[in-house]
Design a protein around this motif. Sequence first.
Motif, PDB file in Angstrom:
ATOM      1  N   SER A  48       0.829  -1.200   0.000  1.00 53.38           N
ATOM      2  CA  SER A  48       0.000   0.000   0.000  1.00 53.38           C
ATOM      3  C   SER A  48       0.867   1.255   0.000  1.00 53.38           C
ATOM      4  O   SER A  48       0.398   2.350  -0.264  1.00 53.38           O
ATOM      5  CB  SER A  48      -0.937   0.013   1.218  1.00 53.38           C
ATOM      6  N   GLY A  49       2.161   1.062   0.313  1.00 52.01           N
ATOM      7  CA  GLY A  49       3.109   2.169   0.231  1.00 52.01           C
ATOM      8  C   GLY A  49       3.681   2.281  -1.176  1.00 52.01           C
ATOM      9  O   GLY A  49       3.254   1.584  -2.103  1.00 52.01           O
ATOM     10  N   ASP A  50       4.675   3.131  -1.346  1.00 48.90           N
ATOM     11  CA  ASP A  50       5.248   3.397  -2.662  1.00 48.90           C
ATOM     12  C   ASP A  50       6.715   2.956  -2.733  1.00 48.90           C
ATOM     13  O   ASP A  50       7.411   2.890  -1.724  1.00 48.90           O
ATOM     14  CB  ASP A  50       5.176   4.901  -2.972  1.00 48.90           C
ATOM     15  N   PHE A  51       7.168   2.665  -3.949  1.00 47.13           N
ATOM     16  CA  PHE A  51       8.579   2.386  -4.221  1.00 47.13           C
ATOM     17  C   PHE A  51       9.108   1.201  -3.411  1.00 47.13           C
ATOM     18  O   PHE A  51      10.232   1.233  -2.916  1.00 47.13           O
ATOM     19  CB  PHE A  51       9.444   3.623  -3.924  1.00 47.13           C
ATOM     20  N   ASN A  52       8.331   0.171  -3.250  1.00 46.35           N
ATOM     21  CA  ASN A  52       8.778  -1.014  -2.523  1.00 46.35           C
ATOM     22  C   ASN A  52       9.156  -2.133  -3.488  1.00 46.35           C
ATOM     23  O   ASN A  52       8.424  -2.424  -4.429  1.00 46.35           O
ATOM     24  CB  ASN A  52       7.660  -1.526  -1.599  1.00 46.35           C
ATOM     25  N   SER A  53      10.299  -2.771  -3.228  1.00 44.95           N
ATOM     26  CA  SER A  53      10.656  -3.962  -3.988  1.00 44.95           C
ATOM     27  C   SER A  53      10.300  -5.224  -3.201  1.00 44.95           C
ATOM     28  O   SER A  53      10.278  -6.315  -3.742  1.00 44.95           O
ATOM     29  CB  SER A  53      12.152  -3.960  -4.336  1.00 44.95           C
ATOM     30  N   GLY A  54      10.036  -5.043  -1.902  1.00 48.23           N
ATOM     31  CA  GLY A  54       9.569  -6.153  -1.081  1.00 48.23           C
ATOM     32  C   GLY A  54       8.054  -6.278  -1.136  1.00 48.23           C
ATOM     33  O   GLY A  54       7.383  -5.563  -1.887  1.00 48.23           O
ATOM     34  N   TYR A  55       7.512  -7.165  -0.317  1.00 49.28           N
ATOM     35  CA  TYR A  55       6.075  -7.452  -0.343  1.00 49.28           C
ATOM     36  C   TYR A  55       5.396  -7.042   0.973  1.00 49.28           C
ATOM     37  O   TYR A  55       6.016  -6.991   2.026  1.00 49.28           O
ATOM     38  CB  TYR A  55       5.829  -8.945  -0.556  1.00 49.28           C
ATOM     39  N   TYR A  56       4.097  -6.757   0.873  1.00 48.31           N
ATOM     40  CA  TYR A  56       3.243  -6.519   2.041  1.00 48.31           C
ATOM     41  C   TYR A  56       3.742  -5.364   2.917  1.00 48.31           C
ATOM     42  O   TYR A  56       3.788  -5.461   4.137  1.00 48.31           O
ATOM     43  CB  TYR A  56       3.136  -7.788   2.905  1.00 48.31           C
ATOM     44  N   ASN A  57       4.145  -4.278   2.314  1.00 44.17           N
ATOM     45  CA  ASN A  57       4.604  -3.116   3.071  1.00 44.17           C
ATOM     46  C   ASN A  57       3.559  -2.001   3.031  1.00 44.17           C
ATOM     47  O   ASN A  57       3.038  -1.673   1.968  1.00 44.17           O
ATOM     48  CB  ASN A  57       5.917  -2.573   2.485  1.00 44.17           C
ATOM     49  N   SER A  58       3.275  -1.421   4.201  1.00 45.04           N
ATOM     50  CA  SER A  58       2.418  -0.243   4.230  1.00 45.04           C
ATOM     51  C   SER A  58       3.262   1.029   4.221  1.00 45.04           C
ATOM     52  O   SER A  58       2.770   2.113   3.945  1.00 45.04           O
ATOM     53  CB  SER A  58       1.509  -0.257   5.470  1.00 45.04           C
ATOM     54  N   GLY A  59       4.553   0.876   4.542  1.00 42.67           N
ATOM     55  CA  GLY A  59       5.483   1.990   4.423  1.00 42.67           C
ATOM     56  C   GLY A  59       6.028   2.082   3.006  1.00 42.67           C
ATOM     57  O   GLY A  59       5.605   1.345   2.110  1.00 42.67           O
ATOM     58  N   SER A  60       6.994   2.947   2.804  1.00 45.81           N
ATOM     59  CA  SER A  60       7.534   3.177   1.463  1.00 45.81           C
ATOM     60  C   SER A  60       9.034   2.895   1.409  1.00 45.81           C
ATOM     61  O   SER A  60       9.719   2.905   2.426  1.00 45.81           O
ATOM     62  CB  SER A  60       7.271   4.630   1.041  1.00 45.81           C
ATOM     63  N   TYR A  61       9.512   2.622   0.196  1.00 42.89           N
ATOM     64  CA  TYR A  61      10.940   2.415  -0.060  1.00 42.89           C
ATOM     65  C   TYR A  61      11.505   1.232   0.734  1.00 42.89           C
ATOM     66  O   TYR A  61      12.624   1.280   1.227  1.00 42.89           O
ATOM     67  CB  TYR A  61      11.742   3.678   0.281  1.00 42.89           C
ATOM     68  N   ASN A  62      10.746   0.180   0.882  1.00 44.49           N
ATOM     69  CA  ASN A  62      11.227  -1.009   1.581  1.00 44.49           C
ATOM     70  C   ASN A  62      11.612  -2.101   0.591  1.00 44.49           C
ATOM     71  O   ASN A  62      10.875  -2.378  -0.351  1.00 44.49           O
ATOM     72  CB  ASN A  62      10.132  -1.557   2.510  1.00 44.49           C
ATOM     73  N   SER A  63      12.761  -2.733   0.822  1.00 39.85           N
ATOM     74  CA  SER A  63      13.120  -3.914   0.042  1.00 39.85           C
ATOM     75  C   SER A  63      12.802  -5.181   0.832  1.00 39.85           C
ATOM     76  O   SER A  63      12.814  -6.278   0.292  1.00 39.85           O
ATOM     77  CB  SER A  63      14.607  -3.884  -0.337  1.00 39.85           C
ATOM     78  N   GLY A  64      12.532  -5.005   2.127  1.00 39.21           N
ATOM     79  CA  GLY A  64      12.114  -6.129   2.954  1.00 39.21           C
ATOM     80  C   GLY A  64      10.606  -6.321   2.908  1.00 39.21           C
ATOM     81  O   GLY A  64       9.900  -5.656   2.144  1.00 39.21           O
ATOM     82  N   TYR A  65      10.099  -7.220   3.751  1.00 36.18           N
ATOM     83  CA  TYR A  65       8.680  -7.578   3.743  1.00 36.18           C
ATOM     84  C   TYR A  65       8.001  -7.178   5.061  1.00 36.18           C
ATOM     85  O   TYR A  65       8.630  -7.096   6.112  1.00 36.18           O
ATOM     86  CB  TYR A  65       8.505  -9.083   3.559  1.00 36.18           C
ATOM     87  N   TYR A  66       6.700  -6.933   4.979  1.00 34.18           N
ATOM     88  CA  TYR A  66       5.849  -6.728   6.157  1.00 34.18           C
ATOM     89  C   TYR A  66       6.315  -5.560   7.034  1.00 34.18           C
ATOM     90  O   TYR A  66       6.327  -5.654   8.254  1.00 34.18           O
ATOM     91  CB  TYR A  66       5.786  -8.004   7.010  1.00 34.18           C
ATOM     92  N   ASN A  67       6.735  -4.476   6.427  1.00 35.74           N
ATOM     93  CA  ASN A  67       7.170  -3.308   7.190  1.00 35.74           C
ATOM     94  C   ASN A  67       6.094  -2.225   7.187  1.00 35.74           C
ATOM     95  O   ASN A  67       5.539  -1.895   6.141  1.00 35.74           O
ATOM     96  CB  ASN A  67       8.454  -2.724   6.589  1.00 35.74           C
ATOM     97  N   SER A  68       5.816  -1.673   8.371  1.00 36.94           N
ATOM     98  CA  SER A  68       4.941  -0.509   8.435  1.00 36.94           C
ATOM     99  C   SER A  68       5.764   0.774   8.445  1.00 36.94           C
ATOM    100  O   SER A  68       5.250   1.857   8.212  1.00 36.94           O
ATOM    101  CB  SER A  68       4.045  -0.570   9.683  1.00 36.94           C
ATOM    102  N   GLY A  69       7.064   0.628   8.729  1.00 37.20           N
ATOM    103  CA  GLY A  69       7.978   1.756   8.611  1.00 37.20           C
ATOM    104  C   GLY A  69       8.496   1.875   7.183  1.00 37.20           C
ATOM    105  O   GLY A  69       8.070   1.141   6.288  1.00 37.20           O
ATOM    106  N   SER A  70       9.437   2.768   6.976  1.00 38.39           N
ATOM    107  CA  SER A  70       9.946   3.022   5.627  1.00 38.39           C
ATOM    108  C   SER A  70      11.456   2.808   5.552  1.00 38.39           C
ATOM    109  O   SER A  70      12.152   2.831   6.558  1.00 38.39           O
ATOM    110  CB  SER A  70       9.611   4.459   5.204  1.00 38.39           C
ATOM    111  N   TYR A  71      11.936   2.589   4.321  1.00 36.29           N
ATOM    112  CA  TYR A  71      13.369   2.447   4.042  1.00 36.29           C
ATOM    113  C   TYR A  71      13.986   1.252   4.785  1.00 36.29           C
ATOM    114  O   TYR A  71      15.124   1.318   5.237  1.00 36.29           O
ATOM    115  CB  TYR A  71      14.131   3.722   4.424  1.00 36.29           C
TER     116      TYR A  71
END
Length: 234
Positions: A48-71
Amino acid sequence: MTEGKNNSGNRNSGNRNSGNRNSGDFNSGDFNSGDYNSGDRNSGNRNSGDFNSGYYNSGSYNSGYYNSGSYNSGNCNSGNRNSGHCNSGDRNSGYFNTKTSKVRLFNLESDLDFNSDVIVEIIDIINRNIKDVCVWIYEDDMTDQEKEEYPTYKTTGGYLKKRDYKYCWKKGWEKMSKEEREKIKSLPNFCPKIFEEITGIDINLSDQKKDIVIKSNDLEGIIELNGVKYKRID
């Protein structure tokens, strides 16, 4: 471009997108190559966030998974900029941390926090001078060869061009003021060898380069070079 099926958005090569320019499927956001994204420009899925290469992120710019934070490159973090997992603090490489780590400089831990004035100023100096390591090239500015090498431009509207990192540092170092250079060299644990390994800049050689000032007195046959006087011999 090849159109996908059942899209209400525009320029989608994927299927069932309500957003635009998606090569993935079931996206309501735009410019996604992944699937089921409501955010934009994700290569991962179900973000639901932006610029993520990982999955299931509500934050943005994450390459990991299941993060509500960013980067975050780690997983399951509610904090930001973590490479480890399950951290509510920021900038941790370990697990289950609530606090923010101290800054490591030149392979050694320092007493500085990431939000200290010194680090904030250094980041500002770097951001203002070390530029264009990665540059977005829009479709209209791409060469025919680039379009052949990066066919995804049809979906994304361009591609990300990577320049040599050390070249960018050398160009930036030349633009820095003497004061800015000294601030970098005065960082705790500063190591010229490590700095050169990362940036390609030899500090000792750089310091030896000085502006040459020449003064001449033709009547007396004297030339002054950087404060040293030489007498001409006829």
